[in-house]
Design a protein around this motif. Structure first.
Motif, PDB file in Angstrom:
ATOM      1  N   LEU A 246       0.833  -1.214   0.000  1.00  0.00           N
ATOM      2  CA  LEU A 246       0.000   0.000   0.000  1.00  0.00           C
ATOM      3  C   LEU A 246       0.861   1.255   0.000  1.00  0.00           C
ATOM      4  N   LYS A 247       1.928   1.235   0.763  1.00  0.00           N
ATOM      5  CA  LYS A 247       2.826   2.387   0.809  1.00  0.00           C
ATOM      6  C   LYS A 247       3.507   2.597  -0.536  1.00  0.00           C
ATOM      7  N   GLU A 248       3.983   1.522  -1.145  1.00  0.00           N
ATOM      8  CA  GLU A 248       4.699   1.621  -2.417  1.00  0.00           C
ATOM      9  C   GLU A 248       3.780   1.953  -3.587  1.00  0.00           C
ATOM     10  N   LEU A 249       2.629   1.287  -3.658  1.00  0.00           N
ATOM     11  CA  LEU A 249       1.780   1.412  -4.839  1.00  0.00           C
ATOM     12  C   LEU A 249       0.763   2.550  -4.757  1.00  0.00           C
ATOM     13  N   CYS A 250       0.315   2.868  -3.554  1.00  0.00           N
ATOM     14  CA  CYS A 250      -0.717   3.901  -3.397  1.00  0.00           C
ATOM     15  C   CYS A 250      -0.194   5.179  -2.745  1.00  0.00           C
ATOM     16  N   GLY A 251       1.034   5.135  -2.244  1.00  0.00           N
ATOM     17  CA  GLY A 251       1.586   6.306  -1.588  1.00  0.00           C
ATOM     18  C   GLY A 251       1.004   6.555  -0.207  1.00  0.00           C
TER      19      GLY A 251
ATOM     20  N   THR B 279       0.673   6.575   3.850  1.00  0.00           N
ATOM     21  CA  THR B 279       1.569   6.652   5.004  1.00  0.00           C
ATOM     22  C   THR B 279       1.479   5.303   5.715  1.00  0.00           C
ATOM     23  N   THR B 280       2.392   5.071   6.636  1.00  0.00           N
ATOM     24  CA  THR B 280       2.345   3.826   7.403  1.00  0.00           C
ATOM     25  C   THR B 280       1.019   3.705   8.143  1.00  0.00           C
ATOM     26  N   GLU B 281       0.566   4.788   8.753  1.00  0.00           N
ATOM     27  CA  GLU B 281      -0.691   4.767   9.504  1.00  0.00           C
ATOM     28  C   GLU B 281      -1.886   4.452   8.595  1.00  0.00           C
ATOM     29  N   GLN B 282      -1.949   5.096   7.428  1.00  0.00           N
ATOM     30  CA  GLN B 282      -3.041   4.821   6.485  1.00  0.00           C
ATOM     31  C   GLN B 282      -3.030   3.361   6.062  1.00  0.00           C
ATOM     32  N   ALA B 283      -1.852   2.857   5.734  1.00  0.00           N
ATOM     33  CA  ALA B 283      -1.732   1.477   5.268  1.00  0.00           C
ATOM     34  C   ALA B 283      -2.139   0.494   6.364  1.00  0.00           C
ATOM     35  N   GLU B 284      -1.742   0.773   7.593  1.00  0.00           N
ATOM     36  CA  GLU B 284      -2.124  -0.100   8.707  1.00  0.00           C
ATOM     37  C   GLU B 284      -3.638  -0.101   8.913  1.00  0.00           C
ATOM     38  N   GLN B 285      -4.255   1.064   8.836  1.00  0.00           N
ATOM     39  CA  GLN B 285      -5.704   1.161   9.009  1.00  0.00           C
ATOM     40  C   GLN B 285      -6.442   0.408   7.903  1.00  0.00           C
ATOM     41  N   CYS B 286      -5.984   0.571   6.659  1.00  0.00           N
ATOM     42  CA  CYS B 286      -6.610  -0.153   5.544  1.00  0.00           C
ATOM     43  C   CYS B 286      -6.470  -1.660   5.732  1.00  0.00           C
ATOM     44  N   THR B 287      -5.294  -2.084   6.155  1.00  0.00           N
ATOM     45  CA  THR B 287      -5.051  -3.519   6.345  1.00  0.00           C
ATOM     46  C   THR B 287      -5.957  -4.092   7.430  1.00  0.00           C
ATOM     47  N   LEU B 288      -6.171  -3.354   8.506  1.00  0.00           N
ATOM     48  CA  LEU B 288      -7.080  -3.812   9.560  1.00  0.00           C
ATOM     49  C   LEU B 288      -8.521  -3.897   9.042  1.00  0.00           C
ATOM     50  N   LEU B 289      -8.937  -2.913   8.252  1.00  0.00           N
ATOM     51  CA  LEU B 289     -10.281  -2.957   7.668  1.00  0.00           C
ATOM     52  C   LEU B 289     -10.435  -4.155   6.730  1.00  0.00           C
ATOM     53  N   ILE B 290      -9.413  -4.399   5.929  1.00  0.00           N
ATOM     54  CA  ILE B 290      -9.452  -5.554   5.029  1.00  0.00           C
ATOM     55  C   ILE B 290      -9.600  -6.841   5.836  1.00  0.00           C
TER      56      ILE B 290
END
Length: 91
Positions: A39-44, A46-57
């Protein structure tokens, strides 16, 4: 005496102007860390955003991780798929 009133019209664009979403879906084989880094590499994200998305997934089954036109989202979608991460583009 004539009074004139000037009315100014402003068009406000919606914050999210495009109607397509890149969705990531839960699976049983990709690690949290791998999805976060992707998520960080492909969507840009932040670590916090990516962690939140991963938890939702993980807990909800899917999450919209990016919005845009199909033309904008397709290369990112393909990159997720190449990494073995289940993704879709939805309206």
């Amino acid at each position: 005496m004539t009074h004139t009133k000037t009315i100014e019209r402003t068009v406000i664009k919606p914050l999210i102007s495009s109607k397509y979403m890149l969705m990531l879906h839960n699976d049983d084989f990709n690690t949290f860390d791998f999805v976060i880094e992707s998520l960080k590499e492909l969507c840009g994200h932040t670590t916090e955003q990516a962690e939140q998305c991963t938890l939702l997934i993980h807990y909800k089954g899917s999450c919209d991780v990016k919005r845009g036109t199909v033309k904008e989202l397709k290369p990112i979608f393909e990159a997720f798929c190449e990494r073995g991460i289940t993704a879709s583009i939805e309206e």
